[in-house]
Structures are given as structure tokens and as C-alpha cells.
Design a protein around this motif. Structure first.
Motif, mmCIF file in Angstrom:
data_model
loop_
_atom_site.group_PDB
_atom_site.id
_atom_site.type_symbol
_atom_site.label_atom_id
_atom_site.label_comp_id
_atom_site.label_asym_id
_atom_site.label_seq_id
_atom_site.Cartn_x
_atom_site.Cartn_y
_atom_site.Cartn_z
ATOM 1 N N MET A 1 0.838 -1.180 0.000
ATOM 2 C CA MET A 1 0.000 0.000 0.000
ATOM 3 C C MET A 1 0.880 1.239 0.000
ATOM 4 O O MET A 1 1.866 1.306 0.712
ATOM 5 C CB MET A 1 -0.901 -0.004 1.235
ATOM 6 N N ASP A 2 0.523 2.218 -0.816
ATOM 7 C CA ASP A 2 1.248 3.480 -0.841
ATOM 8 C C ASP A 2 1.053 4.198 0.480
ATOM 9 O O ASP A 2 -0.010 4.109 1.093
ATOM 10 C CB ASP A 2 0.732 4.374 -1.972
ATOM 11 N N ALA B 1 -3.895 -1.171 8.721
ATOM 12 C CA ALA B 1 -3.969 -1.897 7.455
ATOM 13 C C ALA B 1 -3.088 -3.142 7.482
ATOM 14 O O ALA B 1 -3.425 -4.160 6.877
ATOM 15 C CB ALA B 1 -3.575 -0.980 6.305
ATOM 16 N N ALA B 2 -1.974 -3.073 8.192
ATOM 17 C CA ALA B 2 -1.071 -4.222 8.282
ATOM 18 C C ALA B 2 -1.700 -5.386 9.048
ATOM 19 O O ALA B 2 -1.315 -6.538 8.850
ATOM 20 C CB ALA B 2 0.237 -3.808 8.950
ATOM 21 N N LEU C 1 -8.805 0.832 2.386
ATOM 22 C CA LEU C 1 -7.973 2.027 2.512
ATOM 23 C C LEU C 1 -7.230 2.314 1.209
ATOM 24 O O LEU C 1 -7.121 3.466 0.783
ATOM 25 C CB LEU C 1 -6.997 1.878 3.677
ATOM 26 N N THR C 2 -6.748 1.280 0.556
ATOM 27 C CA THR C 2 -6.064 1.453 -0.729
ATOM 28 C C THR C 2 -7.022 2.027 -1.765
ATOM 29 O O THR C 2 -6.670 2.946 -2.511
ATOM 30 C CB THR C 2 -5.469 0.119 -1.211
ATOM 31 N N ALA C 3 -8.244 1.510 -1.808
ATOM 32 C CA ALA C 3 -9.247 2.027 -2.743
ATOM 33 C C ALA C 3 -9.569 3.484 -2.413
ATOM 34 O O ALA C 3 -9.686 4.326 -3.318
ATOM 35 C CB ALA C 3 -10.505 1.176 -2.694
ATOM 36 N N TRP C 4 -9.700 3.802 -1.118
ATOM 37 C CA TRP C 4 -9.971 5.179 -0.712
ATOM 38 C C TRP C 4 -8.816 6.089 -1.136
ATOM 39 O O TRP C 4 -9.034 7.175 -1.661
ATOM 40 C CB TRP C 4 -10.173 5.276 0.809
ATOM 41 N N ALA D 1 -9.082 9.341 -3.308
ATOM 42 C CA ALA D 1 -8.791 10.631 -2.666
ATOM 43 C C ALA D 1 -7.617 11.330 -3.331
ATOM 44 O O ALA D 1 -7.595 12.558 -3.435
ATOM 45 C CB ALA D 1 -8.519 10.435 -1.177
ATOM 46 N N SER D 2 -6.633 10.575 -3.779
ATOM 47 C CA SER D 2 -5.470 11.170 -4.427
ATOM 48 C C SER D 2 -5.837 11.809 -5.759
ATOM 49 O O SER D 2 -5.153 12.725 -6.220
ATOM 50 C CB SER D 2 -4.387 10.116 -4.647
#
Length: 144
Positions: free
Chosen positions: A1-2, A78-79, A88-91, A95-96
Motif C-alpha cells: 500500500m502506498d 492496514a497491516a 484504505l487502498t481504494a480510498w 482521494a489522491s
């Protein structure tokens, strides 16, 4: 995940980006408030990780330290919660892409170097990589 940028969190909680930014912050708030699904959680009644940090940032929206604390908690949560990590990755992807100020451009580059890269919003004039363009032949001639 970024990683989640504290700057992005501050921008969204501060209301930047208009309706899109407000919607992104509301979506993150709902996500953080979802029950924590870690299988080995000792006390089911404990609040989900990140709620306190989320509320503290909402109280002082310009505080990048609080934003970084929230980003850190989200990464740790997330971990330990794969469903949360996926959401969270999809969000974060959504969001970005939302503007945080009028006209802002947000680019993400990942992976290895593939060559030249230019990130910009508005360009006025030529852009070159490597060898400069040949001088204009007419500019080098003198009129007699």
C-alpha cells in the motif's frame, strides 16, 4: 500500500477540494470508524484504531503532526486488517485523484526508473530532455 500523505489528510480535513474533498474526508471517517476486524483482538469493545487521531485532526485541521499520527495509525491498522487495507487502498486511490486546491494536479509515480519524467500542471514554452534543440538557423545569420 502506498503511504498516506499527511498533506493530503490536512487538505481534505480542511475542506480543500470542495465537494470532492469533503466527500473523500467523509469516506475516510466512515472507513476508520468501521469495526476493527483483527482476529486476535483482545477486547472487542475497544474502539477501532485511528478514531482518536481522526477526531484530533478534525479539531485542529492544519496540524500536520496530527495528520502524520493518523497516517501512521492507518498504515499499522492496514497491516493487521486485510479488509481495511483493501478499503484504505481504494480510498487512497480515489482521494489522491480529488483536487485539494483549485487546479492542483496530483501524480503518483512508482516502480523503477523508466527514463525521463515531467510532472506539471501548466506548461508554457518548450520542454526538452537530453540534447538541447538545434539553434534556429535564421538567428545565426547576419543580414547584409
Amino acid at each position: 500500500m502506498d503511504p498516506i500523505s499527511a498533506g493530503l489528510l490536512v487538505a481534505l480535513v480542511s475542506g480543500a477540494g470542495g465537494a470532492a474533498g469533503t466527500q473523500a474526508w467523509a469516506a475516510l471517517s466512515r472507513l476508520v470508524r468501521r469495526p476493527f476486524r483483527r482476529a486476535d483482538r483482545a477486547r472487542p469493545e475497544e474502539p477501532a484504531p485511528g478514531i482518536r487521531e481522526l477526531e484530533e485532526l478534525e479539531g485542529i485541521p492544519q496540524d500536520t503532526g496530527r495528520a502524520q499520527a493518523l497516517a501512521d495509525v492507518l498504515r499499522r491498522r492496514a497491516a493487521h486488517d486485510p479488509d481495511f487495507a483493501r478499503s484504505l487502498t481504494a480510498w487512497l486511490d480515489e482521494a489522491s485523484a480529488a483536487p485539494t486546491e483549485a487546479g492542483d494536479v496530483h501524480n503518483t509515480v512508482s516502480g523503477g526508473s523508466q527514463g525521463n519524467l515531467l510532472q506539471a500542471r501548466d506548461l508554457h514554452g518548450p520542454v526538452t530532455f537530453g540534447t538541447p534543440p538545434a539553434p534556429d538557423a535564421a538567428a545565426g545569420e547576419r543580414a547584409d
